[in-house]
Design a protein around this motif. Structure first.
Motif, PDB file in Angstrom:
ATOM      1  N   THR A 224      25.481 -35.740  25.679  1.00 28.81           N
ATOM      2  CA  THR A 224      26.733 -36.518  25.754  1.00 28.81           C
ATOM      3  C   THR A 224      27.458 -36.490  24.402  1.00 28.81           C
ATOM      4  O   THR A 224      26.891 -36.133  23.373  1.00 28.81           O
ATOM      5  N   TRP A 225      28.725 -36.892  24.444  1.00 23.74           N
ATOM      6  CA  TRP A 225      29.574 -36.903  23.254  1.00 23.74           C
ATOM      7  C   TRP A 225      29.854 -38.354  22.858  1.00 23.74           C
ATOM      8  O   TRP A 225      30.154 -39.184  23.714  1.00 23.74           O
ATOM      9  N   ASN A 226      29.777 -38.621  21.567  1.00 25.15           N
ATOM     10  CA  ASN A 226      30.026 -39.984  21.080  1.00 25.15           C
ATOM     11  C   ASN A 226      31.367 -40.512  21.584  1.00 25.15           C
ATOM     12  O   ASN A 226      32.391 -39.823  21.502  1.00 25.15           O
ATOM     13  N   PHE A 227      31.353 -41.737  22.110  1.00 21.47           N
ATOM     14  CA  PHE A 227      32.551 -42.472  22.529  1.00 21.47           C
ATOM     15  C   PHE A 227      33.297 -41.789  23.680  1.00 21.47           C
ATOM     16  O   PHE A 227      34.446 -42.135  23.962  1.00 21.47           O
ATOM     17  N   LYS A 228      32.637 -40.829  24.336  1.00 19.50           N
ATOM     18  CA  LYS A 228      33.280 -40.161  25.470  1.00 19.50           C
ATOM     19  C   LYS A 228      32.377 -40.267  26.704  1.00 19.50           C
ATOM     20  O   LYS A 228      31.150 -40.284  26.592  1.00 19.50           O
ATOM     21  N   GLU A 229      33.010 -40.333  27.841  1.00 16.99           N
ATOM     22  CA  GLU A 229      32.282 -40.420  29.092  1.00 16.99           C
ATOM     23  C   GLU A 229      31.734 -39.038  29.491  1.00 16.99           C
ATOM     24  O   GLU A 229      32.344 -38.008  29.183  1.00 16.99           O
ATOM     25  N   THR A 230      30.592 -39.035  30.168  1.00 16.94           N
ATOM     26  CA  THR A 230      30.051 -37.803  30.748  1.00 16.94           C
ATOM     27  C   THR A 230      29.967 -38.003  32.256  1.00 16.94           C
ATOM     28  O   THR A 230      29.261 -38.899  32.728  1.00 16.94           O
ATOM     29  N   TYR A 231      30.684 -37.164  32.999  1.00 20.38           N
ATOM     30  CA  TYR A 231      30.825 -37.364  34.447  1.00 20.38           C
ATOM     31  C   TYR A 231      30.800 -35.984  35.110  1.00 20.38           C
ATOM     32  O   TYR A 231      31.776 -35.237  35.048  1.00 20.38           O
ATOM     33  N   MET A 232      29.664 -35.660  35.743  1.00 15.13           N
ATOM     34  CA  MET A 232      29.492 -34.331  36.318  1.00 15.13           C
ATOM     35  C   MET A 232      28.845 -34.434  37.694  1.00 15.13           C
ATOM     36  O   MET A 232      28.211 -35.441  38.025  1.00 15.13           O
ATOM     37  N   HIS A 233      28.988 -33.369  38.467  1.00 17.40           N
ATOM     38  CA  HIS A 233      28.347 -33.279  39.778  1.00 17.40           C
ATOM     39  C   HIS A 233      27.550 -31.976  39.876  1.00 17.40           C
ATOM     40  O   HIS A 233      28.013 -30.928  39.409  1.00 17.40           O
ATOM     41  N   ILE A 234      26.376 -32.058  40.507  1.00 16.00           N
ATOM     42  CA  ILE A 234      25.733 -30.846  41.017  1.00 16.00           C
ATOM     43  C   ILE A 234      26.234 -30.675  42.439  1.00 16.00           C
ATOM     44  O   ILE A 234      26.087 -31.575  43.275  1.00 16.00           O
ATOM     45  N   MET A 235      26.841 -29.521  42.707  1.00 14.89           N
ATOM     46  CA  MET A 235      27.517 -29.287  43.973  1.00 14.89           C
ATOM     47  C   MET A 235      26.661 -28.433  44.907  1.00 14.89           C
ATOM     48  O   MET A 235      26.028 -27.463  44.490  1.00 14.89           O
ATOM     49  N   HIS A 236      26.662 -28.808  46.183  1.00 14.92           N
ATOM     50  CA  HIS A 236      26.032 -28.018  47.241  1.00 14.92           C
ATOM     51  C   HIS A 236      27.161 -27.498  48.123  1.00 14.92           C
ATOM     52  O   HIS A 236      27.741 -28.251  48.893  1.00 14.92           O
ATOM     53  N   ASN A 237      27.478 -26.227  47.958  1.00 12.90           N
ATOM     54  CA  ASN A 237      28.690 -25.650  48.548  1.00 12.90           C
ATOM     55  C   ASN A 237      29.895 -26.430  48.019  1.00 12.90           C
ATOM     56  O   ASN A 237      30.103 -26.459  46.822  1.00 12.90           O
ATOM     57  N   GLU A 238      30.662 -27.111  48.857  1.00  8.21           N
ATOM     58  CA  GLU A 238      31.826 -27.866  48.376  1.00  8.21           C
ATOM     59  C   GLU A 238      31.588 -29.369  48.409  1.00  8.21           C
ATOM     60  O   GLU A 238      32.532 -30.151  48.274  1.00  8.21           O
ATOM     61  N   GLU A 239      30.345 -29.780  48.579  1.00  9.96           N
ATOM     62  CA  GLU A 239      30.014 -31.203  48.643  1.00  9.96           C
ATOM     63  C   GLU A 239      29.260 -31.633  47.385  1.00  9.96           C
ATOM     64  O   GLU A 239      28.411 -30.898  46.873  1.00  9.96           O
ATOM     65  N   GLU A 240      29.560 -32.862  46.904  1.00 15.84           N
ATOM     66  CA  GLU A 240      28.820 -33.401  45.773  1.00 15.84           C
ATOM     67  C   GLU A 240      27.423 -33.792  46.227  1.00 15.84           C
ATOM     68  O   GLU A 240      27.267 -34.616  47.121  1.00 15.84           O
ATOM     69  N   ALA A 241      26.404 -33.184  45.627  1.00 19.65           N
ATOM     70  CA  ALA A 241      25.022 -33.538  45.970  1.00 19.65           C
ATOM     71  C   ALA A 241      24.561 -34.750  45.166  1.00 19.65           C
ATOM     72  O   ALA A 241      24.105 -35.743  45.743  1.00 19.65           O
ATOM     73  N   VAL A 242      24.671 -34.685  43.843  1.00 15.39           N
ATOM     74  CA  VAL A 242      24.312 -35.811  42.969  1.00 15.39           C
ATOM     75  C   VAL A 242      25.270 -35.843  41.786  1.00 15.39           C
ATOM     76  O   VAL A 242      25.947 -34.859  41.477  1.00 15.39           O
ATOM     77  N   ILE A 243      25.289 -36.989  41.097  1.00 15.23           N
ATOM     78  CA  ILE A 243      26.133 -37.154  39.920  1.00 15.23           C
ATOM     79  C   ILE A 243      25.263 -37.276  38.681  1.00 15.23           C
ATOM     80  O   ILE A 243      24.142 -37.800  38.752  1.00 15.23           O
ATOM     81  N   LEU A 244      25.731 -36.754  37.581  1.00 14.50           N
ATOM     82  CA  LEU A 244      25.146 -37.004  36.266  1.00 14.50           C
ATOM     83  C   LEU A 244      26.193 -37.779  35.478  1.00 14.50           C
ATOM     84  O   LEU A 244      27.299 -37.269  35.257  1.00 14.50           O
ATOM     85  N   TYR A 245      25.835 -38.986  35.054  1.00 14.70           N
ATOM     86  CA  TYR A 245      26.840 -39.861  34.444  1.00 14.70           C
ATOM     87  C   TYR A 245      26.259 -40.576  33.229  1.00 14.70           C
ATOM     88  O   TYR A 245      25.092 -40.981  33.232  1.00 14.70           O
ATOM     89  N   ALA A 246      27.077 -40.705  32.209  1.00 14.66           N
ATOM     90  CA  ALA A 246      26.732 -41.502  31.028  1.00 14.66           C
ATOM     91  C   ALA A 246      27.996 -42.210  30.540  1.00 14.66           C
ATOM     92  O   ALA A 246      29.064 -41.595  30.428  1.00 14.66           O
ATOM     93  N   GLN A 247      27.872 -43.494  30.278  1.00 15.33           N
ATOM     94  CA  GLN A 247      29.006 -44.259  29.774  1.00 15.33           C
ATOM     95  C   GLN A 247      29.303 -43.916  28.313  1.00 15.33           C
ATOM     96  O   GLN A 247      28.418 -43.442  27.593  1.00 15.33           O
ATOM     97  N   PRO A 248      30.534 -44.145  27.882  1.00 16.70           N
ATOM     98  CA  PRO A 248      30.854 -43.921  26.457  1.00 16.70           C
ATOM     99  C   PRO A 248      29.962 -44.775  25.557  1.00 16.70           C
ATOM    100  O   PRO A 248      29.641 -45.923  25.882  1.00 16.70           O
ATOM    101  N   SER A 249      29.508 -44.200  24.459  1.00 19.33           N
ATOM    102  CA  SER A 249      28.608 -44.905  23.547  1.00 19.33           C
ATOM    103  C   SER A 249      28.835 -44.391  22.140  1.00 19.33           C
ATOM    104  O   SER A 249      29.376 -43.296  21.942  1.00 19.33           O
ATOM    105  N   ASP A 250      28.414 -45.191  21.173  1.00 20.32           N
ATOM    106  CA  ASP A 250      28.538 -44.729  19.791  1.00 20.32           C
ATOM    107  C   ASP A 250      27.435 -43.740  19.424  1.00 20.32           C
ATOM    108  O   ASP A 250      27.424 -43.201  18.316  1.00 20.32           O
ATOM    109  N   ARG A 251      26.497 -43.491  20.354  1.00 19.63           N
ATOM    110  CA  ARG A 251      25.442 -42.519  20.117  1.00 19.63           C
ATOM    111  C   ARG A 251      25.529 -41.416  21.167  1.00 19.63           C
ATOM    112  O   ARG A 251      25.801 -41.673  22.339  1.00 19.63           O
TER     113      ARG A 251
END
Length: 202
Positions: free
Chosen positions: A123-150
């Protein structure tokens, strides 16, 4: 009769004597007796003649690899844009039979079955991380991290039942907030891996 008298005996031919017993009728067969002990094993007989050649069987299925595995990485950071972005990778660790297309960032399923996938990002400091692992054109799962100073390493794993010609890929969510994944162009902070656990029986 005294001892001075003489007795004359006349002999009779044996052929003129009638037999005293006659041969009887044949009796009924008796009950079978018990099996005797098994005798010694006989010698092996001569080898028989070779049989004729059988008919040719039907053609089998085309040869197909029942394995699939890939592990790829990325050294470049990525920031969100106005639309969704496919995560493209620039480093290959494993790409068995080239089932992962490095040009478009997608894994193509050539062997249907049960698969395991793992995505790791920094992740990047003070920035959100918002991604999907996709199965064809459907979102299978999300990878998410809130903005943080670390900045931290974040991961997501899952198992999927795939059919032949399915596609698995990763996308970065579009820009609604400051969304990014970190890298420094030197080390590999971002990895995506997958492998076939068990092929389908079909």
């Amino acid at each position: 009769m005294n001892h001075n008298d003489i007795v004359t005996l006349t002999s009779v031919p044996s052929s003129d004597i009638a037999p005293s017993l006659k041969k009887g009728d044949r009796g009924e067969p008796g009950m079978p007796g018990k099996w005797g002990k098994e005798g010694p094993r006989g010698e092996r007989g001569a080898q028989g003649q070779k049989g004729s050649k059988g008919q040719m069987g039907t053609a089998g299925d085309p040869c197909k690899h029942q394995y699939a595995a890939f592990s790829v990485g990325r050294k470049k950071a990525l920031h969100s844009s106005e639309g969704f972005q496919v995560l493209i990778f620039d480093t290959v660790f494993v790409n068995l039979y080239s089932h992962f297309d490095m040009f478009n960032g997608k894994f193509y399923c050539y062997v249907g079955g049960l698969y395991y996938f793992s995505l790791n990002v920094h992740t990047w400091n003070f920035k959100e991380t918002y991604m999907h692992i996709m199965h064809n054109e459907e979102e299978a799962v999300i990878l998410y991290a809130q903005p943080s100073d670390r900045s931290i390493m974040q991961s997501q794993t899952l198992m999927l039942e795939l059919q032949e010609n399915d596609e698995i890929w990763v996308r970065l969510y579009k820009r609604e907030r400051e969304n990014a994944i970190y890298s420094d162009d030197v080390d590999v902070y971002i990895t995506f891996s997958g492998y076939l656990v068990k092929p389908s029986l079909d």
